[in-house]
Write a protein that holds these residues in place. Structure first.
Motif, PDB file in Angstrom:
ATOM      1  N   VAL A 202      12.501 -64.028 -38.346  1.00 37.54           N
ATOM      2  CA  VAL A 202      13.491 -65.012 -38.877  1.00 37.54           C
ATOM      3  C   VAL A 202      14.762 -64.392 -39.369  1.00 37.54           C
ATOM      4  N   ASP A 203      15.843 -65.189 -39.455  1.00 36.63           N
ATOM      5  CA  ASP A 203      17.282 -64.844 -39.711  1.00 36.63           C
ATOM      6  C   ASP A 203      17.605 -64.986 -41.105  1.00 36.63           C
ATOM      7  N   GLY A 204      17.092 -64.121 -41.972  1.00 36.74           N
ATOM      8  CA  GLY A 204      17.714 -64.015 -43.662  1.00 36.74           C
ATOM      9  C   GLY A 204      16.515 -64.516 -44.782  1.00 36.74           C
TER      10      GLY A 204
ATOM     11  N   GLU B  56      14.964 -68.000 -44.684  1.00 39.93           N
ATOM     12  CA  GLU B  56      14.099 -68.310 -43.735  1.00 39.93           C
ATOM     13  C   GLU B  56      12.482 -67.712 -44.008  1.00 39.93           C
TER      14      GLU B  56
ATOM     15  N   ASP C 193      19.189 -55.688 -39.632  1.00 41.39           N
ATOM     16  CA  ASP C 193      20.290 -56.581 -39.125  1.00 41.39           C
ATOM     17  C   ASP C 193      20.283 -57.702 -39.440  1.00 41.39           C
ATOM     18  N   GLY C 194      19.707 -57.949 -40.724  1.00 44.18           N
ATOM     19  CA  GLY C 194      19.864 -59.141 -41.358  1.00 44.18           C
ATOM     20  C   GLY C 194      18.668 -60.151 -41.109  1.00 44.18           C
ATOM     21  N   ARG C 195      17.571 -59.821 -40.022  1.00 46.03           N
ATOM     22  CA  ARG C 195      16.423 -60.322 -39.500  1.00 46.03           C
ATOM     23  C   ARG C 195      15.259 -59.721 -40.301  1.00 46.03           C
ATOM     24  N   TYR C 196      14.338 -60.602 -40.460  1.00 44.28           N
ATOM     25  CA  TYR C 196      13.053 -60.198 -41.042  1.00 44.28           C
ATOM     26  C   TYR C 196      12.028 -60.489 -39.893  1.00 44.28           C
TER      27      TYR C 196
END
Length: 83
Positions: free
Chosen positions: A43-45, A48, A75-78
């Motif tokens: 997910v992005d952020g 989310e 990089d901001g994603r999880y």
């Protein structure tokens, strides 16, 4: 089918000990197969991540980013892996 890029696979390989007592994958190919089998998501952020937990009905006390299932890719994603 999910597509996990190199950053995601490397993050999981380096940090799988936060969720599992012993390694479940030794290389990127095994990591990708494992993540596909358990239907992991990227997910992005933070928002989310929170939405994912709400939709799945998973109650997390405190910060959702502290949950063992959540891996910070950097990089901001999880990556979220349900063990």
């Amino acid at each position: 089918m999910h597509e996990f890029d190199e950053a995601v696979l490397r993050c999981f390989l380096e940090n799988q000990g936060q969720l599992f007592p012993e390694d479940v994958a030794e290389n990127e190919e095994e990591a990708e197969a494992f993540l596909e089998d358990c239907m992991a998501v990227v997910v992005d952020g933070v928002e989310e991540v929170e939405e994912y937990f709400e939709e799945e009905g998973i109650d997390v006390e405190g910060n959702v980013l502290d949950a063992d299932e959540v891996f910070d890719i950097g990089d901001g994603r999880y990556l979220i892996v349900e063990g």
